[in-house]
Write an enzyme that holds these catalytic residues in place. Sequence first.
Site, PDB file in Angstrom:
ATOM      1  N   ASP A 149      10.836  11.021   5.333  1.00 35.69           N
ATOM      2  CA  ASP A 149      10.045  10.425   6.410  1.00 35.69           C
ATOM      3  C   ASP A 149      10.833  10.475   7.721  1.00 35.69           C
ATOM      4  OD1 ASP A 149       7.848   9.213   7.513  1.00 35.69           O
ATOM      5  OD2 ASP A 149       8.431   7.175   6.949  1.00 35.69           O
ATOM      6  N   HIS A 178      11.388   1.002   5.917  1.00 34.52           N
ATOM      7  CA  HIS A 178      10.573   0.937   4.693  1.00 34.52           C
ATOM      8  C   HIS A 178      10.908  -0.342   3.943  1.00 34.52           C
ATOM      9  CE1 HIS A 178      10.597   5.596   4.775  1.00 34.52           C
ATOM     10  NE2 HIS A 178       9.643   5.103   5.532  1.00 34.52           N
ATOM     11  N   SER A 200      15.544   3.806   6.102  1.00 35.44           N
ATOM     12  CA  SER A 200      15.082   3.470   4.762  1.00 35.44           C
ATOM     13  C   SER A 200      16.312   2.997   3.985  1.00 35.44           C
ATOM     14  CB  SER A 200      14.408   4.689   4.148  1.00 35.44           C
ATOM     15  OG  SER A 200      13.744   4.351   2.962  1.00 35.44           O
TER      16      SER A 200
END
Lengths: 187, 270
Positions: free
Chosen positions: A131, A38, A11
Amino acid sequence: MKSQAIIIGGSAGAFNTILSILGQLDKRINIPIVIVLHRLKNTTSSFETILQRNTHYTVKEIEDKEQMRNGMLYTAPADYHVLLEEDYTFSLDVSELVNFSRPSIDVTFESFSAVLKEKCCGILLSGSNHDGAKGLKIMAENKGNTIIQDCNEAEFANMPNAAKTLYDQHKELNTTNIINILNNECY
Amino acid sequence: MITLKELDELLFTIKKQFDYDFSDYSKASMLRRIHRFMDIHAMKNAVDLKFELINNPAVFQNFINEIVVNVSEFFRDPSFFKSLQQKVFPYLESYPKINIWSAGCSFGEETYSLNILLKENNLYAKTRIYATDISSNAIERSRKGIYDNTNFKEYTKNYYECGGKESLNDYFVSDPRHSMIHSEFKQNILFSNHNLVADGVFKECQLILCRNVLIYFNSNLQNKALELFYQSLPIHGFLAIGKKESLRFSSVYENFKEIDREEKIYQKIK
Ligand SMILES: C[S@@+](CC[C@H](N)C(=O)[O-])C[C@H]1O[C@@H](n2cnc3c(N)ncnc32)[C@H](O)[C@@H]1O
């Protein structure tokens, strides 16, 4: 056991690390790589183009039911979760966001692990959320090869840190050592 | 939780017992949805789940409604709706009457989005929309046309991105928490249950939308559904599938021409 695929989740702050890893990967390595990063929806980014300039793999955004092949580096499309079927085809999925994310790294780690078991390598890089932690744990429990980026090196350590907190047996490595381990174990 | 092998057995039981065939659905997605269902209903393993499904009819209906993925939004992929207006609507204009099939309509977001654009492009009066879904819950919700306000900022953004010229809010009646689509947008839509796995052609339609439904099928079932759409279209009729879905692996690929490659809009040519 030799991995059949490398799955990289990242990310915020992960992009440059991904480029370094790809750039220094042994040119003889060709097992499929799947990148779940992401990113914003409804935007066309030059993400794939930049990746292509830094790797000997052929870069491609995943299409539904496409066969996973050697020599290919796949990216998760914005706004879809990526799953793996038993016949090594990809399925896309628009179900609920997971950890406020779609694609979610957890979802892909878990799905790949269910099919590939010990024959996969999951790498979790920098990011400012949680995540990937749950999925990487599942992967480790299925005896896959699990790696997190060194929390001191990661630009945003939350993500690798969350993985470490949930399960303390992942290999925690800096970029150089991630490259070394891939070059040693994946060829 | 259950393994891929237990999943196969479970789907076999469901087919025998309830005549719903999920055996050609994406296993990877099914596994996720079933785990989610078991989580919500505090079931621990395949035995628990099978027992509940077989002994409790209400649980089964609920199961169908929850293992399908109903996540949708108004004007999902604005670039698609923009292209539809530019490249397909002008063709539709030439027909005296237009039938449209919105397959896998979820809670109606896609169907009402389309209807709003038909209205703005003066096609509304001669159009009839058939909106179908496997889930009876989805059909009920679609008929009601009531949506949570939390996502409207995003819907409005989508609406403008696809070329909307009015104010999206004007098409809804709202209270602080919910918005209901104006009844005039319901009048030309027939919502009904239709299962793409088991049911056949029901109407000739000049435009078929089936977006983000095929991703839940394996290639075999995708092909079957695409053949059904092929049969439901007249020559020169249009088919739109999801942005990351493909006709390439299907037997009808040769029968279609690409109208917009990015947005996955096709026209039947033979
Ligand atoms: C993710 S939604 C897609 C909604 C909308 N088309 C969109 O793109 O936003 C998928 C829908 O397909 C429906 N569906 C799944 N299997 C089906 C089947 N066999 N026949 C008809 N509809 C089905 C589900 O109930 C769900 O509402």
